[in-house]
Every structure is written in structure tokens, then in C-alpha cells.
Design a protein around this motif. Structure first.
Motif, PDB file in Angstrom:
ATOM      1  N   THR A   1     -13.936  -1.713 -11.270  1.00 50.99           N
ATOM      2  CA  THR A   1     -13.604  -3.056 -11.005  1.00 50.99           C
ATOM      3  C   THR A   1     -14.351  -3.273  -9.692  1.00 50.99           C
ATOM      4  O   THR A   1     -14.790  -4.333  -9.254  1.00 50.99           O
ATOM      5  N   PHE A   2     -14.144  -2.502  -8.758  1.00 52.00           N
ATOM      6  CA  PHE A   2     -14.397  -2.604  -7.041  1.00 52.00           C
ATOM      7  C   PHE A   2     -15.954  -3.135  -7.129  1.00 52.00           C
ATOM      8  O   PHE A   2     -16.121  -4.155  -6.173  1.00 52.00           O
ATOM      9  N   ASN A   3     -16.875  -2.671  -7.993  1.00 50.10           N
ATOM     10  CA  ASN A   3     -18.360  -2.996  -7.657  1.00 50.10           C
ATOM     11  C   ASN A   3     -18.609  -4.319  -8.266  1.00 50.10           C
ATOM     12  O   ASN A   3     -19.781  -4.867  -8.085  1.00 50.10           O
ATOM     13  N   THR A   4     -17.813  -4.910  -8.960  1.00 48.12           N
ATOM     14  CA  THR A   4     -18.200  -6.128  -9.852  1.00 48.12           C
ATOM     15  C   THR A   4     -17.246  -7.315  -9.434  1.00 48.12           C
ATOM     16  O   THR A   4     -16.934  -8.280 -10.334  1.00 48.12           O
ATOM     17  N   LEU A   5     -16.744  -7.214  -8.197  1.00 52.01           N
ATOM     18  CA  LEU A   5     -15.573  -8.524  -7.883  1.00 52.01           C
ATOM     19  C   LEU A   5     -16.450  -9.817  -7.605  1.00 52.01           C
ATOM     20  O   LEU A   5     -17.335  -9.991  -7.050  1.00 52.01           O
TER      21      LEU A   5
ATOM     22  N   VAL B   1      -8.510  -6.447 -11.388  1.00 55.71           N
ATOM     23  CA  VAL B   1      -8.648  -6.692 -12.908  1.00 55.71           C
ATOM     24  C   VAL B   1      -8.628  -7.948 -13.202  1.00 55.71           C
ATOM     25  O   VAL B   1      -9.606  -8.408 -13.903  1.00 55.71           O
ATOM     26  N   PHE B   2      -7.760  -8.987 -12.577  1.00 54.95           N
ATOM     27  CA  PHE B   2      -7.889 -10.423 -12.838  1.00 54.95           C
ATOM     28  C   PHE B   2      -9.340 -10.887 -12.513  1.00 54.95           C
ATOM     29  O   PHE B   2      -9.816 -11.944 -13.019  1.00 54.95           O
ATOM     30  N   ASP B   3      -9.615 -10.467 -11.257  1.00 51.77           N
ATOM     31  CA  ASP B   3     -10.916 -10.867 -10.511  1.00 51.77           C
ATOM     32  C   ASP B   3     -11.896 -10.824 -11.341  1.00 51.77           C
ATOM     33  O   ASP B   3     -12.913 -11.642 -11.955  1.00 51.77           O
ATOM     34  N   VAL B   4     -12.163  -9.650 -11.892  1.00 56.68           N
ATOM     35  CA  VAL B   4     -13.481  -9.242 -12.660  1.00 56.68           C
ATOM     36  C   VAL B   4     -13.567  -9.793 -13.992  1.00 56.68           C
ATOM     37  O   VAL B   4     -14.419 -10.176 -14.700  1.00 56.68           O
TER      38      VAL B   4
END
Lengths: 140, 335
Positions: free
Chosen positions: B41-45, B143-146
Motif C-alpha cells: 500500500t505504501f507506494n500507491t497512496l 488500506v482505506f487510502d489505496v
């Protein structure tokens, strides 16, 4: 130093408790909520006047292991199959447990339709917790 | 046929709600799967705004959150709520009842609309260990963000340092108080109030609401004297609401939302947003390091039947032995 954070190895069952449709008798379901909490489970309490849609949505969002419906309005032979159909339509294989007032002659038909178990007013706290546990184990 | 973490992640990014639900369970459990989700998730926020809502039990947080979420959904936004409630310290179980204060309004607001646009509400129990929550909450936000949710609302009970910390990692933190919350002395000693960007005096129809607002104002005047306002360049807004009457009077909730938006504009313009997000990242790194070190520590402490614990050594001396052993010779931090 280990790279991965330590996983929570305790299994925390998550259970939705709800009343479907017009049925205001929520004393029993509150007692059950407390029983399941004391048995170490996480109860997502939806309370009164839920619909099959709202329960399906909550089941997806909360990623629950079981759904408990409390029924005191004699609607169980309609509402429980409705709930099962809604779960099937959503492709959710989550065990459904019915609690409340269910006449003896309706027990087997409910189980035949796919209800995991039925708990009556005489069920002890231990029976309630164990029934939920075995319903979850049986669904796996 | 088990679905892999990568597959759940893929489905979540396309808006699949069940995949979002499953990812949230996995990050809550921790361990290697949770770590894999963090990497994915970290790279596609999308870097959606994060709003913290906190306050004492019964102050009306959930009712207010429900009303706010319905308003946002009616405006075409796609909010997500993470409602954190305490687990029983004795059994580890929990009754998570925040949804009942939110669902009615949320479903009324979005009735008949496409289900994919519904707000997403997730209940999370604290599960008794502070460190776990400190890792699970930021992971759940990602998780919500992506999955495309925005804004992301974190609702916690404002008791205990952990819950306050969790709410404080938000971009905007809203603290809900009630007229029964005590006098101005209480207001000053409670650390909860220091993290607020927006105050809401809920149940404003009750006696004492005006006094509560005055007490908060006085407290903020003193923050002004101490120079706190100048540092952050923001004096918290104070609003009065009666959340249960939100259906009859929508202006109160629109007022809350516009106060949040004003604060977010301030964050962006002043550069404070970047600072807060750096602080949030740092806090998560710190929690991870602490968790990791704590896990190693268990093997280093003397066993209960160890001769070291015969009562002849002071706790200070024993602790030094442990830390000396822990900082293995040759490692940079050992003396």
C-alpha cells in the motif's frame, strides 16, 4: 532483530449480532452480546431494525466469522431464509445462528435450510459461546 | 483455494469492499501478512485527508461521526470510518457498538444509491496491547487510502494515552466535549484538549453548554499567552452542536465540516500538513522499532527462577545487566 512485527496469535472471533426487521425485543440479544464478549469474542452490535442488505454490508466491512440473528416476532421461517439467500447472493459463506423464540417443530426446517444452529431461551452462557465457536469451526 | 495478500490488495484497489474488509483484518492481526500489506500500500497512496474524532464515552462522537459521514456521502465523497473501541482487559472480548449510532443515518443518506459509493465503517477493538494498535491504525489508514476512500475518519474514545495518540496522528483532530465535562480546571489538566484543532461542544441544548464553551475559550486564551498559537498558527475553532437533532438542523453538521475544511486549508497553506505527516511517519517508525525491540527483550530478561532474582541485587543493577547484554559488544550503540 526480527523484521516482521509479531503477529497476534490469539484467534479473535468477530461476530455480528442483529435483529432483522420489525422486532423490538432486544433484551436477549444484549445478554448474548455480553456472553460472547466475556467468551473473548469481538461483537459488532448492530441492534434493532436491520435489513438483509445492511447486515450483508456490515458483514463485508467488518469481515466477520459469524452472524447471530435474534428473533422474537415469529418471523424466523421467513426472515432466516431471507438472510441466508442474501448471504448467498453476496457470495458470503458466513454461518448464520438464530437465537430467540423458535417452536420445536421449526428447528429442523431451519437447520435444513442452512441455519448453523438455533439457540433458545434456555441456553446457558457456555452453550451459547460453544455453539458460536463450533458454527465458526464448521464453516471453515 | 486461499487468496493471497497481493490478490486481496489488487481487489481492494478496484474498490472491492470485501477485499478491504479482509485487508483490515490482516493488518489488525499483525505479522508478515500485515507487513506485506504495508509494503504493497505504501507506494500507491492517494494521501487522503485523515480526521481524528475523539472524546469521552457518551459524548456523542459516534452520532456526530454518523451525521458527518452521511453529509459527506450526500456530497458525493466516499468517506471511511475506523471506529476504535476498548477490548475487555479480562477476556480480550469487545462489544463494538459504534455502528448502531451511524448506520441509520448512513443508510438513509445513501439509500438506493450504488453500494460502491457507500461510506465504509469498520470497528476495531484495542485488543489490550498498545503497540498493536499503534501499528494497526496507520496500516488501516493506508488500506482505506489505496481503496479510494476520502476522507478517512478515525474515531476513538479519548481515554488513555494510546487513544489520544491515535487521534492525534490525524491531519485534523476534533475533540468532542459535553456540558457535563467538568469545569475549566478539568479542561486544563486534560491532555486530550491539547491535541484539538476543532472543539465541538455537543449536547449543546443541555444546561451549562455556554459555560463549557467559555471555559474552552479561556483555556485557549492562555495557550495564546504561552505562545502555543503562534507556533502552530492556528487557534482551535469551538462549535456547538446537538448531534441527535442533525436530521432537523443540517446547518450544525455543515458547520462542523466547514471548520474541518478551514483547518485543512490552514494546514496546506502553512506547510503544517507536511510537518504532521512527517510526525505521523516518525511515530509509526518509532512504534515499529519499539515492538521489534520488545519482542527481543523477552529472551533477555532473567527467568523468574533465576538466581539473579534472589533479592540481593537492586532492580537498577539487574536492569543494567540486561541492557548491557542487549547491546551486544561491538554494536554501535554499546558503550
Amino acid at each position: 532483530m526480527s523484521d516482521a512485527s509479531a503477529p497476534d496469535t490469539t484467534v479473535r472471533h468477530r461476530v455480528i449480532l442483529a435483529k432483522l426487521g420489525l422486532d423490538g425485543h432486544d433484551r436477549g440479544i444484549r445478554v448474548v452480546a455480553r456472553i460472547l464478549r466475556d467468551a473473548g469474542m469481538e461483537v459488532i452490535y448492530l441492534g434493532l431494525r436491520q435489513t438483509t442488505d445492511s447486515i450483508v454490508a456490515a458483514a463485508e466491512e467488518e469481515d466477520v466469522d459469524a452472524i447471530g440473528l435474534s428473533m422474537h416476532n415469529a418471523g424466523h421461517m421467513t426472515l432466516a431464509p431471507d438472510m441466508l439467500a442474501a448471504l448467498e447472493a453476496a457470495e458470503l459463506s458466513i454461518p448464520l445462528i438464530v437465537g430467540g423464540i423458535v417452536p420445536d417443530e421449526d428447528l429442523q426446517p431451519l437447520l435444513d435450510r442452512g441455519v448453523a444452529c438455533v439457540l433458545g431461551p434456555g441456553a446457558s452462557a457456555e452453550e451459547v459461546a460453544n455453539s458460536v465457536r463450533s458454527a465458526i469451526a464448521g464453516a471453515r | 483455494m486461499t487468496t493471497s495478500v497481493a490478490e486481496w490488495h489488487q481487489r481492494a484497489t478496484t474498490g472491492n469492499r470485501r477485499a478491504v474488509g479482509r485487508l483490515l483484518s490482516l493488518v489488525e492481526r499483525g505479522g508478515s501478512e500485515a507487513d506485506a500489506i504495508t509494503d504493497l500500500t505504501f507506494n500507491t497512496l492517494n494521501n487522503a485527508p485523515v480526521i481524528g474524532i475523539t472524546g469521552a464515552p457518551g459524548s456523542g462522537k459516534s452520532t456526530l461521526t454518523g451525521a458527518l459521514v452521511s453529509l459527506l456521502a450526500s456530497q458525493g465523497l466516499k468517506p471511511a470510518v475506523l471506529a476504535v473501541d476498548p477490548s475487555s482487559p479480562l477476556t480480550g472480548g469487545a462489544i463494538l457498538g459504534d455502528r448502531i449510532r451511524m448506520d441509520d443515518r448512513v443508510y438513509a443518506a445513501t439509500h438506493n444509491s450504488d453500494q460502491s459509493t457507500h461510506p465504509f465503517i469498520r470497528s476495531m477493538a484495542t485488543r489490550g496491547h498498545a503497540g498493536g494498535l499503534a501499528l494497526a491504525v496507520p496500516a488501516a489508514i493506508r488500506v482505506f487510502d489505496v481503496a479510494g476512500f476520502s476522507p478517512i475518519i478515525i474515531e476513538t474514545v479519548g481515554i488513555g494515552q494510546v487513544e489520544v495518540d491515535v487521534a492525534a496522528v490525524a491531519d485534523t483532530t476534533m475533540v468532542v466535549v459535553t456540558p457535563e465535562g467538568g469545569d475549566s480546571v478539568q479542561a486544563n489538566k486534560s491532555g486530550l484538549l491539547e491535541v484539538a484543532d476543532v472543539f465541538v461542544v455537543n449536547k449543546a441544548d443541555r444546561p451549562g453548554a455556554d459555560q463549557t464553551k467559555r471555559d474552552l475559550d479561556l483555556m485557549l486564551d492562555l495557550s495564546h499567552v504561552s505562545g502555543h498559537d503562534e507556533i502552530v498558527g492556528w487557534r482551535p475553532t469551538i462549535l456547538m452542536t446537538q448531534a441527535t437533532a442533525a436530521d432537523d438542523d443540517e446547518s450544525q453538521i455543515t458547520g462542523v465540516w466547514s471548520a474541518i475544511q478551514t483547518h485543512q486549508e490552514h494546514l496546506t497553506q502553512s506547510g503544517q500538513l507536511a510537518v504532521r505527516r512527517r510526525e505521523r511517519l516518525r511515530a509509526e517508525v518509532r512504534s515499529r522499532v519499539e515492538q521489534s525491540l520488545l519482542a527481543d527483550l523477552t529472551g533477555v530478561l532473567p527467568a523468574v527462577d533465576s538466581p539473579e532474582l534472589d533479592g540481593t541485587h537492586s532492580p537498577l543493577a539487574l536492569a543494567r545487566r540486561v541492557t548491557d547484554r542487549f547491546r551486544s559488544p561491538g554494536s554501535p550503540q554499546s558503550k
